[in-house]
Design a protein around this motif. Structure first.
Motif, PDB file in Angstrom:
ATOM      1  N   THR A 312     -12.372  -1.190  37.397  1.00  0.00           N
ATOM      2  CA  THR A 312     -12.247  -2.055  38.567  1.00  0.00           C
ATOM      3  C   THR A 312     -13.614  -2.160  39.220  1.00  0.00           C
ATOM      4  O   THR A 312     -14.252  -1.140  39.506  1.00  0.00           O
ATOM      5  N   LEU A 313     -14.072  -3.387  39.429  1.00  0.00           N
ATOM      6  CA  LEU A 313     -15.381  -3.647  40.011  1.00  0.00           C
ATOM      7  C   LEU A 313     -15.231  -4.245  41.400  1.00  0.00           C
ATOM      8  O   LEU A 313     -14.439  -5.162  41.611  1.00  0.00           O
ATOM      9  N   ASP A 314     -16.005  -3.710  42.330  1.00  0.00           N
ATOM     10  CA  ASP A 314     -16.083  -4.254  43.685  1.00  0.00           C
ATOM     11  C   ASP A 314     -17.557  -4.237  44.060  1.00  0.00           C
ATOM     12  O   ASP A 314     -18.072  -3.219  44.529  1.00  0.00           O
ATOM     13  N   GLY A 315     -18.253  -5.353  43.783  1.00  0.00           N
ATOM     14  CA  GLY A 315     -19.704  -5.324  43.859  1.00  0.00           C
ATOM     15  C   GLY A 315     -20.217  -4.381  42.786  1.00  0.00           C
ATOM     16  O   GLY A 315     -19.846  -4.491  41.617  1.00  0.00           O
ATOM     17  N   ASP A 316     -21.047  -3.401  43.199  1.00  0.00           N
ATOM     18  CA  ASP A 316     -21.571  -2.428  42.241  1.00  0.00           C
ATOM     19  C   ASP A 316     -20.708  -1.166  42.151  1.00  0.00           C
ATOM     20  O   ASP A 316     -21.035  -0.243  41.401  1.00  0.00           O
ATOM     21  N   SER A 317     -19.623  -1.128  42.893  1.00  0.00           N
ATOM     22  CA  SER A 317     -18.705   0.014  42.819  1.00  0.00           C
ATOM     23  C   SER A 317     -17.871  -0.089  41.549  1.00  0.00           C
ATOM     24  O   SER A 317     -17.312  -1.147  41.243  1.00  0.00           O
ATOM     25  N   VAL A 318     -17.774   1.015  40.796  1.00  0.00           N
ATOM     26  CA  VAL A 318     -17.043   1.048  39.533  1.00  0.00           C
ATOM     27  C   VAL A 318     -15.978   2.137  39.590  1.00  0.00           C
ATOM     28  O   VAL A 318     -16.291   3.300  39.865  1.00  0.00           O
ATOM     29  N   VAL A 319     -14.730   1.764  39.313  1.00  0.00           N
ATOM     30  CA  VAL A 319     -13.645   2.732  39.160  1.00  0.00           C
ATOM     31  C   VAL A 319     -13.172   2.660  37.713  1.00  0.00           C
ATOM     32  O   VAL A 319     -12.828   1.576  37.222  1.00  0.00           O
ATOM     33  N   ARG A 320     -13.173   3.775  37.032  1.00  0.00           N
ATOM     34  CA  ARG A 320     -12.749   3.833  35.632  1.00  0.00           C
ATOM     35  C   ARG A 320     -11.247   4.091  35.582  1.00  0.00           C
ATOM     36  O   ARG A 320     -10.770   5.111  36.083  1.00  0.00           O
ATOM     37  N   ASN A 321     -10.536   3.174  34.957  1.00  0.00           N
ATOM     38  CA  ASN A 321      -9.072   3.193  34.930  1.00  0.00           C
ATOM     39  C   ASN A 321      -8.557   3.737  33.595  1.00  0.00           C
ATOM     40  O   ASN A 321      -9.339   4.003  32.678  1.00  0.00           O
ATOM     41  N   PRO A 322      -7.226   3.901  33.437  1.00  0.00           N
ATOM     42  CA  PRO A 322      -6.705   4.518  32.213  1.00  0.00           C
ATOM     43  C   PRO A 322      -7.195   3.893  30.910  1.00  0.00           C
ATOM     44  O   PRO A 322      -7.504   4.620  29.957  1.00  0.00           O
ATOM     45  N   ALA A 323      -7.267   2.555  30.827  1.00  0.00           N
ATOM     46  CA  ALA A 323      -7.660   1.921  29.563  1.00  0.00           C
ATOM     47  C   ALA A 323      -9.077   2.303  29.144  1.00  0.00           C
ATOM     48  O   ALA A 323      -9.391   2.361  27.950  1.00  0.00           O
ATOM     49  N   TYR A 324      -9.960   2.573  30.115  1.00  0.00           N
ATOM     50  CA  TYR A 324     -11.324   3.024  29.808  1.00  0.00           C
ATOM     51  C   TYR A 324     -11.264   4.315  28.991  1.00  0.00           C
ATOM     52  O   TYR A 324     -11.949   4.457  27.970  1.00  0.00           O
ATOM     53  N   TYR A 325     -10.432   5.251  29.431  1.00  0.00           N
ATOM     54  CA  TYR A 325     -10.349   6.551  28.756  1.00  0.00           C
ATOM     55  C   TYR A 325      -9.556   6.460  27.453  1.00  0.00           C
ATOM     56  O   TYR A 325      -9.871   7.145  26.482  1.00  0.00           O
ATOM     57  N   ILE A 326      -8.549   5.600  27.430  1.00  0.00           N
ATOM     58  CA  ILE A 326      -7.760   5.412  26.201  1.00  0.00           C
ATOM     59  C   ILE A 326      -8.656   4.925  25.067  1.00  0.00           C
ATOM     60  O   ILE A 326      -8.687   5.507  23.977  1.00  0.00           O
ATOM     61  N   ILE A 327      -9.395   3.858  25.313  1.00  0.00           N
ATOM     62  CA  ILE A 327     -10.272   3.312  24.280  1.00  0.00           C
ATOM     63  C   ILE A 327     -11.452   4.244  24.033  1.00  0.00           C
ATOM     64  O   ILE A 327     -11.861   4.469  22.884  1.00  0.00           O
ATOM     65  N   GLY A 328     -12.003   4.821  25.089  1.00  0.00           N
ATOM     66  CA  GLY A 328     -13.149   5.704  24.935  1.00  0.00           C
ATOM     67  C   GLY A 328     -12.876   6.899  24.049  1.00  0.00           C
ATOM     68  O   GLY A 328     -13.769   7.385  23.343  1.00  0.00           O
ATOM     69  N   HIS A 329     -11.624   7.401  24.060  1.00  0.00           N
ATOM     70  CA  HIS A 329     -11.268   8.512  23.183  1.00  0.00           C
ATOM     71  C   HIS A 329     -11.520   8.177  21.715  1.00  0.00           C
ATOM     72  O   HIS A 329     -11.817   9.071  20.910  1.00  0.00           O
ATOM     73  N   ALA A 330     -11.383   6.896  21.354  1.00  0.00           N
ATOM     74  CA  ALA A 330     -11.573   6.486  19.965  1.00  0.00           C
ATOM     75  C   ALA A 330     -12.945   5.861  19.739  1.00  0.00           C
ATOM     76  O   ALA A 330     -13.645   6.197  18.781  1.00  0.00           O
ATOM     77  N   SER A 331     -13.344   4.939  20.612  1.00  0.00           N
ATOM     78  CA  SER A 331     -14.562   4.166  20.354  1.00  0.00           C
ATOM     79  C   SER A 331     -15.812   5.033  20.338  1.00  0.00           C
ATOM     80  O   SER A 331     -16.769   4.734  19.614  1.00  0.00           O
TER      81      SER A 331
END
Length: 354
Positions: A312-331
């Motif tokens: 989730t982006l709000d300007g330069d603020s970044v929140v990493r959500n579940p899909a980030y970690y789901i894909i990151g586990h593999a990618s």
């Protein structure tokens, strides 16, 4: 394996463009780079023209006169994509020039459809040739921009005409469209982009099997794509068993806001990162790359108003959500061209070794 990643919607690109140049560079490197603190996303899905995560629907050949037609597709223009998707895509390609791209249309131009609307309706048979020409031009125009489309699905969710934009395309029409029009048009234009059928839920393996059974369409088809909003993931193996020479792709699964990391992570890892791959999928893609705090943009009359991006982006603020970690586990660990090896399954321990 071809890779793991997300859909880069026009909305996602817009969120990224609202960041500072430095902020955008940092998050794109984190997502697509291969360093220690980066997750190495290796595959992206694009929409051909608008998806439902656009403010308004559009095609690349919209006509001001509601009665007008353009069978030669002379007015084709990538237009809106030049404002958001293409600038972001070019930045991503500088980080990972080997990233693979799949494109999926949500709807043909409205003038090609029986209801003359972006939402629902069917492609008129008399415009199947024109639509093939339209998709050829899309591949060619993207290539002129330095963007190589590796694979094209014929229609996003062809059995879901309630989205905006969307199209109802039954398997017999998809087979005819590929065999009589799109496949020959790609061959004539010497386009190497793979053609992928279905791109919908695992509850209807009969759909891709029907298309693949068509002797005219079959030679042009690389494989089938799936989502998992219905059915079970082992349905992919039914398609593999029917046509073991064709590839399988998992192309979309959403997470509803606000997300639940513990529950989302376990379900998606079990069913997609492990389940889809154990059932022959060469990709696992989540929907979609970014959202903003208000979950906009999305179209009216059917656009997703609860779809949570990987970040989730709000300007330069970044929140990493579940899909980030789901894909990151593999990618981060499973590079393109990795091979899944055969293995037994222990009860209560899903696994998919590479």
């Amino acid at each position: 394996m071809d890779g793991f990643g997300f859909t880069l919607s026009q909305g996602s690109a817009q969120h990224l463009l609202q960041m500072s140049e430095e902020g955008r560079k940092n998050i794109l490197n984190e997502l697509f780079g291969k360093g220690e603190n980066q997750i190495g996303v290796s595959y992206l899905r694009l929409s051909v023209a608008a998806s439902d995560l656009n403010e308004t629907p559009f095609s690349y050949d919209d006509l001001a006169d509601s009665l007008a037609v353009d069978p030669e597709v002379l007015q084709f223009d990538l237009g809106p994509d030049r404002l958001d998707v293409l600038p972001i895509l070019k930045e991503i390609l500088t980080i990972n020039p080997e990233i693979k791209l799949m494109a999926s249309p949500w709807s043909p131009p409205a003038w090609m459809k029986d209801n003359k609307d972006t939402r629902g309706g069917s492609l008129l048979p008399e415009f199947e040739e024109a639509y093939a020409r339209y998709l050829v031009k899309y591949i060619q125009e993207m290539e002129k921009e330095g963007v190589q489309i590796d694979a094209l699905t014929i229609q996003n969710e062809p059995l879901h005409p309630g989205n905006n934009p969307s199209l109802l395309m039954l398997p017999d029409q998809q087979a005819r469209f590929i065999g009589v029009h799109l496949g020959p048009a790609f061959r004539e234009a010497e386009i190497k982009t793979k053609l992928v059928v279905y791109d919908h839920n695992a509850d209807r393996p009969d759909y891709p099997i029907t298309v693949l059974n068509d002797s005219i369409a079959n030679p042009f088809i690389d494989g089938s794509a799936f989502h998992l909003y219905g059915g079970t993931i082992d349905a992919l193996s039914k398609v593999h068993q029917a046509h073991p020479d064709k590839n399988l792709y998992f192309t979309e699964q959403w997470i509803g806001a606000p997300g639940n990391l513990a529950g989302d992570l376990s379900w998606h890892i079990k069913n997609l990162i492990i389940g889809a791959i154990r059932n022959w999928a060469k990709t696992v893609l989540e929907w979609n790359l970014t959202s903003n705090p208000s979950l906009t943009p999305h179209t009216d009359r059917g656009g997703c108003d609860r779809c949570l991006g990987a970040i989730t982006l709000d300007g330069d603020s970044v929140v990493r959500n579940p899909a980030y970690y789901i894909i990151g586990h593999a990618s981060k660990f499973v590079e393109p061209n990795s091979v899944r090896i055969d293995s037994n399954l222990e009860e209560g321990l899903p696994m998919s070794p590479f």
